[in-house]
Design an enzyme around this catalytic site. Structure first.
Site, PDB file in Angstrom:
ATOM      1  N   HIS A  20       0.947  -1.085  -0.514  1.00  0.00           N
ATOM      2  CA  HIS A  20      -0.233   0.441  -0.310  1.00  0.00           C
ATOM      3  C   HIS A  20       0.913   1.072  -0.161  1.00  0.00           C
ATOM      4  O   HIS A  20       1.824   1.044   0.136  1.00  0.00           O
ATOM      5  CB  HIS A  20      -0.778   0.036   0.994  1.00  0.00           C
ATOM      6  N   CYS A  38       5.749   5.872   4.524  1.00  0.00           N
ATOM      7  CA  CYS A  38       4.302   5.234   3.661  1.00  0.00           C
ATOM      8  C   CYS A  38       3.601   5.882   2.703  1.00  0.00           C
ATOM      9  O   CYS A  38       2.968   5.298   2.016  1.00  0.00           O
ATOM     10  CB  CYS A  38       3.434   5.019   5.031  1.00  0.00           C
ATOM     11  N   HIS A  77       5.185  -0.402  -0.521  1.00  0.00           N
ATOM     12  CA  HIS A  77       5.797  -0.460   0.402  1.00  0.00           C
ATOM     13  C   HIS A  77       4.374  -1.674   1.346  1.00  0.00           C
ATOM     14  O   HIS A  77       3.662  -1.933   0.218  1.00  0.00           O
ATOM     15  CB  HIS A  77       6.586   0.284   1.368  1.00  0.00           C
ATOM     16  N   HIS A  80       3.478  -4.775   4.149  1.00  0.00           N
ATOM     17  CA  HIS A  80       3.695  -5.381   5.238  1.00  0.00           C
ATOM     18  C   HIS A  80       2.862  -7.217   5.196  1.00  0.00           C
ATOM     19  O   HIS A  80       2.549  -7.886   4.104  1.00  0.00           O
ATOM     20  CB  HIS A  80       2.810  -4.567   6.321  1.00  0.00           C
ATOM     21  N   ASP A 108      -4.545 -10.408   0.073  1.00  0.00           N
ATOM     22  CA  ASP A 108      -3.580 -11.229   0.276  1.00  0.00           C
ATOM     23  C   ASP A 108      -2.988 -10.840  -1.204  1.00  0.00           C
ATOM     24  O   ASP A 108      -3.298 -11.333  -2.772  1.00  0.00           O
ATOM     25  CB  ASP A 108      -3.212 -12.924   0.464  1.00  0.00           C
ATOM     26  N   HIS A 109      -1.554 -10.467  -1.378  1.00  0.00           N
ATOM     27  CA  HIS A 109      -0.971 -10.464  -2.052  1.00  0.00           C
ATOM     28  C   HIS A 109      -1.158  -9.326  -3.818  1.00  0.00           C
ATOM     29  O   HIS A 109      -1.418  -9.600  -4.299  1.00  0.00           O
ATOM     30  CB  HIS A 109      -0.141 -11.828  -2.839  1.00  0.00           C
ATOM     31  N   GLU A 129      -0.317  -4.836  11.639  1.00  0.00           N
ATOM     32  CA  GLU A 129       0.758  -4.247  10.623  1.00  0.00           C
ATOM     33  C   GLU A 129       1.789  -4.606  11.193  1.00  0.00           C
ATOM     34  O   GLU A 129       2.539  -4.725   9.551  1.00  0.00           O
ATOM     35  CB  GLU A 129       0.416  -2.666  10.181  1.00  0.00           C
TER      36      GLU A 129
END
Length: 136
Positions: A14, A33, A39, A41, A79-80, A125
């Protein structure tokens, strides 16, 4: 009343930024961020439901059913993925962990069995940063 929690994990990218702000202002407010190249998490999601124990099963909720709801409504979508660009329930929202926790709550709530209530969505996070959302 008994509380039970299911943990799931997902990885996602994100960026925190506001289109109407300059990159300098975004960086000043959101720091790393706001990286223009995004980037990621390794998130941990804890979903807690509450209810009475079914005397026939000994369960508040069948945890396989809860897992299936979380996977279908959240994990399979996020996810991903890039939270800002790929996740339908985050379109038009700033992809902060706070907003993400609230959006996950909204995704799960309508799909729970009638006999349980959603108590909390807790989203890590990072190992040192998490958000807890208990509804309105």
């Amino acid at each position: 009343m008994v509380f039970i929690t299911r943990r799931e994990r997902f990885n996602a990218a994100h960026k925190l930024f506001r289109e109407e702000w300059s990159q300098e202002q975004n960086t000043a407010v959101f720091g790393k961020c706001a990286n223009p190249n995004w980037h990621g998490h390794n998130y941990e999601l804890f979903v807690t439901v509450k209810g009475e124990i079914n005397p026939q099963t000994g369960f508040v909720v069948d945890l396989k059913d809860l897992r299936d709801i979380i996977n279908k409504e959240v994990i399979n979508k996020i996810d991903h993925s890039n939270i800002n660009l790929d996740v339908d329930f985050m379109f038009g929202k700033l992809a902060s962990t706070e907003n993400l926790a609230l959006a996950i709550w909204e995704q799960i709530l309508p799909h729970l069995p009638y006999n349980v209530k959603l108590h909390c969505v807790k989203l890590y996070e990072t190992p040192s940063i998490c958000v807890e959302y208990f509804g309105n």
